[in-house]
Design a protein around this motif. Structure first.
Motif, PDB file in Angstrom:
ATOM      1  N   ALA A 169      12.073 -12.000  29.673  1.00 13.45           N
ATOM      2  CA  ALA A 169      11.781 -11.355  30.960  1.00 13.45           C
ATOM      3  C   ALA A 169      10.277 -11.310  31.249  1.00 13.45           C
ATOM      4  O   ALA A 169       9.864 -11.382  32.404  1.00 13.45           O
ATOM      5  N   GLU A 170       9.459 -11.226  30.218  1.00 14.28           N
ATOM      6  CA  GLU A 170       7.997 -11.172  30.423  1.00 14.28           C
ATOM      7  C   GLU A 170       7.423 -12.495  30.900  1.00 14.28           C
ATOM      8  O   GLU A 170       6.355 -12.538  31.487  1.00 14.28           O
ATOM      9  N   TYR A 171       8.124 -13.608  30.630  1.00 11.01           N
ATOM     10  CA  TYR A 171       7.648 -14.909  31.079  1.00 11.01           C
ATOM     11  C   TYR A 171       7.958 -15.157  32.548  1.00 11.01           C
ATOM     12  O   TYR A 171       7.492 -16.127  33.128  1.00 11.01           O
ATOM     13  N   LEU A 179      -1.646 -16.015  34.844  1.00 13.90           N
ATOM     14  CA  LEU A 179      -2.429 -16.441  33.682  1.00 13.90           C
ATOM     15  C   LEU A 179      -2.536 -17.967  33.591  1.00 13.90           C
ATOM     16  O   LEU A 179      -3.318 -18.486  32.813  1.00 13.90           O
ATOM     17  N   ASP A 180      -1.747 -18.674  34.402  1.00 11.96           N
ATOM     18  CA  ASP A 180      -1.747 -20.130  34.422  1.00 11.96           C
ATOM     19  C   ASP A 180      -1.406 -20.726  33.052  1.00 11.96           C
ATOM     20  O   ASP A 180      -1.984 -21.716  32.626  1.00 11.96           O
ATOM     21  N   LEU A 181      -0.485 -20.081  32.362  1.00 19.37           N
ATOM     22  CA  LEU A 181      -0.004 -20.570  31.079  1.00 19.37           C
ATOM     23  C   LEU A 181       1.264 -21.381  31.301  1.00 19.37           C
ATOM     24  O   LEU A 181       1.930 -21.250  32.322  1.00 19.37           O
ATOM     25  N   PRO A 182       1.616 -22.253  30.348  1.00 18.56           N
ATOM     26  CA  PRO A 182       2.803 -23.082  30.519  1.00 18.56           C
ATOM     27  C   PRO A 182       4.092 -22.272  30.455  1.00 18.56           C
ATOM     28  O   PRO A 182       4.117 -21.159  29.949  1.00 18.56           O
ATOM     29  N   VAL A 183       5.153 -22.869  30.963  1.00 20.95           N
ATOM     30  CA  VAL A 183       6.477 -22.253  30.939  1.00 20.95           C
ATOM     31  C   VAL A 183       7.002 -22.276  29.507  1.00 20.95           C
ATOM     32  O   VAL A 183       6.939 -23.288  28.825  1.00 20.95           O
ATOM     33  N   ALA A 184       7.503 -21.153  29.047  1.00 21.28           N
ATOM     34  CA  ALA A 184       8.002 -21.059  27.676  1.00 21.28           C
ATOM     35  C   ALA A 184       9.374 -21.725  27.568  1.00 21.28           C
ATOM     36  O   ALA A 184      10.139 -21.717  28.528  1.00 21.28           O
TER      37      ALA A 184
END
Length: 83
Positions: free
Chosen positions: A20-22, A30-35
């Motif tokens: 849920a946090e992703y 944060l422009d981080l990749p999809v988990a």
């Protein structure tokens, strides 16, 4: 990954959060990749899928400026497909 961290003397950081946090606006900002994802340095190796050990090790070697690891041929099919 711990095995590769010992083999190449590199630091591996694992970040694990509930799914849920992703899916929050804050995470996307944060422009981080999809988990699930794997980043090596600033490069995103994969996102949204798992990665093979071979691809991960090859990317680590590239980042460290090392030659790629030996690719072992796997049976007759591996020999045929690699030609």
């Amino acid at each position: 990954m711990p095995r590769l961290g010992e083999k190449y003397d590199i630091e591996i950081e694992t970040i694990s959060k509930p799914p849920a946090e992703y899916n929050t606006d804050e995470y996307f900002e944060l422009d981080l990749p999809v988990a699930p994802a794997v980043m090596i340095g600033e490069e995103i190796l994969v996102e949204g899928v798992d990665v093979s050990d071979e691809k991960l090790e090859a990317a680590i070697c590239k980042q460290l400026g090392l030659p790629p690891p030996d690719q072992k041929k796997k049976g007759i099919l591996g020999r045929v497909l690699r030609r």
